[in-house]
Write a protein that holds these residues in place. Sequence first.
Motif, PDB file in Angstrom:
ATOM      1  N   PHE A 291       0.804  -1.224   0.000  1.00 24.24           N
ATOM      2  CA  PHE A 291       0.000   0.000   0.000  1.00 24.24           C
ATOM      3  C   PHE A 291       0.840   1.278   0.000  1.00 24.24           C
ATOM      4  O   PHE A 291       0.288   2.360  -0.202  1.00 24.24           O
ATOM      5  N   LEU A 294       4.738   0.017  -3.320  1.00 26.07           N
ATOM      6  CA  LEU A 294       4.306  -0.327  -4.688  1.00 26.07           C
ATOM      7  C   LEU A 294       3.584   0.817  -5.392  1.00 26.07           C
ATOM      8  O   LEU A 294       3.893   1.118  -6.559  1.00 26.07           O
ATOM      9  N   PRO A 295       2.624   1.526  -4.773  1.00 29.91           N
ATOM     10  CA  PRO A 295       2.012   2.660  -5.482  1.00 29.91           C
ATOM     11  C   PRO A 295       3.008   3.759  -5.842  1.00 29.91           C
ATOM     12  O   PRO A 295       2.921   4.347  -6.933  1.00 29.91           O
ATOM     13  N   VAL A 296       3.958   4.036  -4.939  1.00 32.79           N
ATOM     14  CA  VAL A 296       4.951   5.066  -5.257  1.00 32.79           C
ATOM     15  C   VAL A 296       5.823   4.628  -6.426  1.00 32.79           C
ATOM     16  O   VAL A 296       6.159   5.421  -7.322  1.00 32.79           O
ATOM     17  N   VAL A 298       4.968   2.537  -8.889  1.00 24.87           N
ATOM     18  CA  VAL A 298       4.152   2.637 -10.109  1.00 24.87           C
ATOM     19  C   VAL A 298       3.999   4.091 -10.536  1.00 24.87           C
ATOM     20  O   VAL A 298       4.041   4.426 -11.736  1.00 24.87           O
ATOM     21  N   LEU A 299       3.828   4.981  -9.568  1.00 24.13           N
ATOM     22  CA  LEU A 299       3.676   6.395  -9.896  1.00 24.13           C
ATOM     23  C   LEU A 299       4.950   6.952 -10.536  1.00 24.13           C
ATOM     24  O   LEU A 299       4.893   7.685 -11.535  1.00 24.13           O
TER      25      LEU A 299
END
Length: 314
Positions: A291, A294-296, A298-299
């Motif tokens: 949470f 991984l989002p950072v 992908v960003l």
Amino acid sequence: MTMATWGAVLGGCLGLGVMLIVARLSTIRRPQLSVRVLPYLRDLPEAAQALGAAPRTQLSPTTAAAGVFGPMLVSAGHLVERTLGGSASVRRRLERAGLQRSVQDFRIEQVVWGLVAFVIAAAIGVVRTLAEPSAAISSLVVCALALVLGVMARDSHLSGQVKRRERAILMEFPTVAELLALAVAAGESPVSALDRVVRRSGGELSRDLAKVLAAVRTGEPVGVAFDRLAATTGIPLVARFADGIAVAVERGTPLADVLHAQAADVREAGRRELIEAASRKEIFMMVPVVFLVLPVTVLFALWPGVLGLSFTTP
């Protein structure tokens, strides 16, 4: 009354006062019973402090409250005892938590906790009722629930105290067992080795062993004292340790080998528990990765492409 009579009365009073002073001085100079007995009770947990100075009485808020509101709190404690029951379980947990108090004292503490929760809920309820008069009934229900939850919270806190003490005993056990094994291997008797370890260590397990040593010094057999420790403790490893010492003393088996083996078993059990705790928390360890990281990632990977598309799109 003549002057001779007054002189006789005053002389008698003076003589009586001198006799009282002499009797008091002889009583003060005489050694007290506690001073004469305490040197033979050095194995008791608080004997060293008692030898140096008079023991300080520690009054808890519950004890003070019981002294002021004694009859009402005792009656409420009896009511809680009749309602909840389980005095044997409470006594067992008090022993395992190392608390020197009776079941009745614990019930009074439960009543005090419940009253504190009730007062807090009542204060909040009064504020709510002044702002909204229709909330009076719900405030009464909340106060009753707070009273019950306060009583149950003290019982839950006792269970937490038991768990913390047992965890501390498990942490101390390998070191204490190794020290006992070294002392026995050096040629000391089990009682002398136990005395040496108790005097040079501190902790929950050392306090239990100090009680065992005090029972042995008062004439109780070593096997019986360790059997009682095995019966009262709630930790299987400590019970096995006490049974092993009792059997080794009664049958003459090598005690040092038994203690080394039990210390190794405790360390292996702690290692297994650590591995199991890590496996249970593996999913929680993945939460920041999934949470947050991984989002950072992908960003950072997609944001330049999104900006490039926005610049090239007419």
